[in-house]
Design a protein around this motif. Structure first.
Motif: not given
Length: 121
Positions: A55-77
């Motif tokens: 193999p020459w390379s690997i195609q990776f898929i990662t999942q990033v979960d972020v928990w926040v406490d407000s819609l303002d933080e949803i908008d921020k991140y």
């Protein structure tokens, strides 16, 4: 060579103010969570091959979960995560925002990122 989880962890820890964990969030961090809180997991890794099956390379898929406490933080991140990852050659291939009833009603950002990494011999 670092794993996909390690690569993404390094990127996001250097460029965000989110407290990230890899693969799972310890119970101690879930009992009285301090937001924002994040987790990075590898979803898939596919090797690309050449004629000799080295193999020459690997195609990776990662999942990033972020928990926040407000819609303002949803908008921020929500989009800033994509900008940080894109600047480091990771493409967002899935994105969702939802409420998480299992974590004291926190709001959750779900992102999946893909990158092709050359294998170092």
């Amino acid at each position: 060579m670092k794993t996909a989880v390690s690569l993404v962890y390094d990127i996001l820890n250097q460029e965000t103010d989110i407290d990230f964990y890899t693969n799972s969030v310890p119970n101690s961090a879930l009992t009285k969570p301090t937001y924002p809180l994040g987790r990075i997991v590898e979803i898939q890794g596919n090797y690309t091959n050449r004629a000799s099956d080295n193999p020459w390379s690997i195609q990776f898929i990662t999942q990033v979960d972020v928990w926040v406490d407000s819609l303002d933080e949803i908008d921020k991140y929500y989009y800033s995560l994509d900008s940080v990852m894109r600047a480091n050659d990771w493409e967002c291939i899935y994105s969702e925002q939802t409420d998480d009833p299992d974590l004291e009603g926190a709001k959750r950002i779900i992102k999946r990122y893909s990158a092709t990494i050359n294998i170092e011999f």
